[in-house]
Design an enzyme around this catalytic site. Structure first.
Site, PDB file in Angstrom:
ATOM      1  N   CYS A   1      -5.942  -1.150   8.850  1.00  0.00           N
ATOM      2  CA  CYS A   1      -5.079   0.006   8.611  1.00  0.00           C
ATOM      3  C   CYS A   1      -4.804   0.667   9.948  1.00  0.00           C
ATOM      4  O   CYS A   1      -5.745   1.040  10.660  1.00  0.00           O
ATOM      5  CB  CYS A   1      -5.740   0.991   7.644  1.00  0.00           C
ATOM      6  SG  CYS A   1      -4.806   2.524   7.404  1.00  0.00           S
TER       7      CYS A   1
ATOM      8  N   CYS B   1       0.843  -1.198   0.000  1.00  0.00           N
ATOM      9  CA  CYS B   1       0.000   0.000   0.000  1.00  0.00           C
ATOM     10  C   CYS B   1       0.878   1.249   0.000  1.00  0.00           C
ATOM     11  O   CYS B   1       1.938   1.283   0.625  1.00  0.00           O
ATOM     12  CB  CYS B   1      -0.890  -0.029   1.242  1.00  0.00           C
ATOM     13  SG  CYS B   1      -1.716   1.520   1.602  1.00  0.00           S
TER      14      CYS B   1
ATOM     15  N   CYS C   1       1.787  23.074   4.959  1.00  0.00           N
ATOM     16  CA  CYS C   1       1.827  21.616   4.836  1.00  0.00           C
ATOM     17  C   CYS C   1       2.891  21.178   3.837  1.00  0.00           C
ATOM     18  O   CYS C   1       2.994  19.992   3.528  1.00  0.00           O
ATOM     19  CB  CYS C   1       0.459  21.065   4.435  1.00  0.00           C
ATOM     20  SG  CYS C   1      -0.138  21.666   2.835  1.00  0.00           S
TER      21      CYS C   1
ATOM     22  N   TYR D   1      -7.229  31.832   4.256  1.00  0.00           N
ATOM     23  CA  TYR D   1      -7.505  30.422   3.955  1.00  0.00           C
ATOM     24  C   TYR D   1      -8.063  29.757   5.222  1.00  0.00           C
ATOM     25  O   TYR D   1      -7.580  28.716   5.667  1.00  0.00           O
ATOM     26  CB  TYR D   1      -6.252  29.705   3.469  1.00  0.00           C
ATOM     27  CG  TYR D   1      -5.471  30.445   2.416  1.00  0.00           C
ATOM     28  CD1 TYR D   1      -5.795  30.358   1.071  1.00  0.00           C
ATOM     29  CD2 TYR D   1      -4.388  31.257   2.767  1.00  0.00           C
ATOM     30  CE1 TYR D   1      -5.070  31.044   0.099  1.00  0.00           C
ATOM     31  CE2 TYR D   1      -3.659  31.948   1.804  1.00  0.00           C
ATOM     32  CZ  TYR D   1      -4.002  31.841   0.481  1.00  0.00           C
ATOM     33  OH  TYR D   1      -3.275  32.520  -0.471  1.00  0.00           O
TER      34      TYR D   1
ATOM     35  N   ASP E   1      -2.779  30.080   6.254  1.00  0.00           N
ATOM     36  CA  ASP E   1      -2.696  28.617   6.190  1.00  0.00           C
ATOM     37  C   ASP E   1      -3.082  28.178   4.783  1.00  0.00           C
ATOM     38  O   ASP E   1      -4.151  27.600   4.558  1.00  0.00           O
ATOM     39  CB  ASP E   1      -3.632  28.007   7.239  1.00  0.00           C
ATOM     40  CG  ASP E   1      -3.519  26.498   7.335  1.00  0.00           C
ATOM     41  OD1 ASP E   1      -2.638  25.923   6.663  1.00  0.00           O
ATOM     42  OD2 ASP E   1      -4.315  25.890   8.078  1.00  0.00           O
TER      43      ASP E   1
ATOM     44  N   GLN F   1      -8.372  19.504   9.530  1.00  0.00           N
ATOM     45  CA  GLN F   1      -7.156  18.713   9.665  1.00  0.00           C
ATOM     46  C   GLN F   1      -7.517  17.293  10.091  1.00  0.00           C
ATOM     47  O   GLN F   1      -8.408  17.083  10.922  1.00  0.00           O
ATOM     48  CB  GLN F   1      -6.210  19.346  10.688  1.00  0.00           C
ATOM     49  CG  GLN F   1      -5.609  20.678  10.265  1.00  0.00           C
ATOM     50  CD  GLN F   1      -4.475  20.516   9.253  1.00  0.00           C
ATOM     51  OE1 GLN F   1      -4.196  19.412   8.776  1.00  0.00           O
ATOM     52  NE2 GLN F   1      -3.817  21.619   8.921  1.00  0.00           N
TER      53      GLN F   1
END
Length: 468
Positions: free
Chosen positions: A162, A80, A416, A317, A389, A288
């Site tokens: 997972c 994966c 990010c 943002y 952001d 988030q």
């Protein structure tokens, strides 16, 4: 020097990791980026791309392991493509993320000695995600699959478990796969651009107990009928599914986002508790994905903003208003700007529910909104602090120009992507000083890292101090 060619196989040793997670190797003085590998490992690789100054390769086998490795916790690891660092000990993951931020600021931002603080670890390293996106496909044997993309390809791995998601989400995926297979309709074929089932998106607040499921399909005469039957069976099998959304996607691109909503059932607005605030969100709003680590992230934003209760703040943002509401009790006014109308509507509801009458949210392109404000066409006071952001691509040059013209005393940049953050910070340095950067790990077992950066206006205050 040996001549490189596509298809050539070599044995190389990993020297370092690059932002994005690729292994950095050298062979006769030339750099080779390998799709996977850890520092100290010896790899047998095949060259896939040869450039003048570097080459790219795929790892065929790990010839020699390193004592610094650890055992992955997921049975799908290596197959994966969801998380690539499960065999890298967590303290080493944090150290590499700090290095990525520092290297980006030095190399891209051209800042000689940036003050980069140690990476804040995620409070949870497993079961932390409040949102997961899964893809449908059908293989050559006409078997439908639902899961995560295989590493480096478009095939889908049927995940049976997972470590990043909750047990409830795992049950949703397993059940949804069985229901979709029983329908007789095919999953999406990337190459042929046909099929019915496309994506499944599961959102579950950190406190658990309920989840929202969005099923995205291709247009089909029986799409609504099939989707309603799908959701009925899913909710009977998994009672935690309290809300359902059926969307269609006509575009070929593999993005888990619907062009239009066909119908909704049940509770389609969830509430996430983030610190002392509560946030409503739906299938089409951004939040988030690691709630507990986000609290650490916002704590750093609050610390760097250094608000005393007198400041006017812009939140660029702003999404559903999470940062604005986190800072609200410490600010005189806050104006949030966001391009997605649904997010702005959620932000307004969240502010009203919290009694934050001094928070205002505006829908529109941030570039255009800042342009109008720089020309004095808006009623908000000039900001003392701007929190930004932006998406992964960073800020548009026009936004940076507007910030330089507006010249707030402080800018707190949440990113990010270290590369685009460093690019933007480098452009802002003509008027600002970089005080510190703090990496925060919202994505354990991956090379992705969030960063909070504090910039101060050289002409206003060059002696800012913060408490770490």
């Amino acid at each position: 020097m040996e001549t490189f060619a596509n298809g050539m196989t070599l044995d190389v040793t990993v020297d370092a990791l690059a932002p994005g997670g690729k292994a950095v190797c050298r062979h006769e003085g030339r750099v080779i980026f390998v799709d996977r590998g850890l520092p100290g490992q010896q790899l047998h690789v095949r060259l896939t791309t040869v450039r003048k100054r570097f080459a790219e390769a795929e790892c065929l086998a790990v010839v020699t392991h390193t004592a610094d490795e650890c055992d992955p916790f997921c049975p799908h690891f290596g197959d994966c493509g969801g998380c690539t660092w499960q065999n890298l000990p967590y303290p080493a993951q944090l150290a590499w993320k700090e290095r990525f931020v520092r290297d980006s600021l030095q190399r891209i931002g051209r800042i000689e000695a940036p003050n980069v603080l140690p990476t804040l670890p995620s409070p949870l390293q497993q079961g932390f995600r409040n949102k997961m996106e899964f893809a449908f496909t059908t293989d050559d044997r006409e078997m439908l699959h639902l899961g995560l993309r295989r590493r480096g390809g478009h095939e889908v791995v049927d995940v049976t478990s997972c470590g990043l998601q909750t047990a409830t989400t795992c049950r949703v995926v397993t059940t949804a796969r069985d229901i979709a297979r029983a329908s007789g309709l095919p999953g999406w074929d990337d190459a042929a651009h046909r099929g019915f089932w496309r994506f499944l998106v599961v959102r579950e607040p950190a406190r658990g107990g309920q989840c929202l499921v969005q099923c995205i399909t291709a247009p089909h005469p029986e799409a609504e009928h099939v989707a309603r039957a799908f959701f009925t069976a899913l909710r009977q099998a998994v009672p935690e599914v309290t809300g359902c959304v059926h969307s269609i996607r006509s575009q070929n691109s593999q993005v888990a986002y619907g062009d239009a909503t066909v119908f909704t059932e049940g509770e389609i607005v969830l509430t996430e508790k983030l610190g002392a605030i509560e946030l409503d969100f739906g299938h089409d709003t951004f939040l988030q994905t690691n709630t507990r680590a986000t609290e650490l992230l916002y704590g750093e934003v609050e610390r760097m903003a250094g608000l005393s209760g007198r400041e006017h703040v812009w939140d660029l943002y702003c999404g559903v208003g999470s940062i604005a509401l986190w800072l609200a009790e410490h600010a005189a006014t806050i104006c949030g700007m966001e391009a997605t109308p649904a997010s702005v509507e959620a932000a307004q509801r969240n502010a009203q529910a919290a009694g934050c009458t001094h928070c205002d949210f505006v829908a529109g392109d941030v570039r255009a909104l800042l342009r109008s404000r720089s020309k004095g066409k808006a009623q908000e006071p000039i900001p003392d602090v701007v929190v930004t952001d932006p998406p992964r691509a960073g800020m548009h040059p026009d936004v940076i120009d507007a910030l330089l013209q507006t010249a707030p005393a402080r800018i707190v940049y949440v990113s990010c992507d270290p590369a685009t953050m460093a690019r933007d910070v480098g452009l802002l340095m003509q008027r600002y000083t970089l005080h510190e950067a703090r990496p925060v790990d919202l994505f354990p077992h991956t090379p992705h890292v969030e960063t909070v950066v504090l910039l101060s206006n050289k002409e206003v205050d060059d002696t800012i101090s913060t408490t770490v």
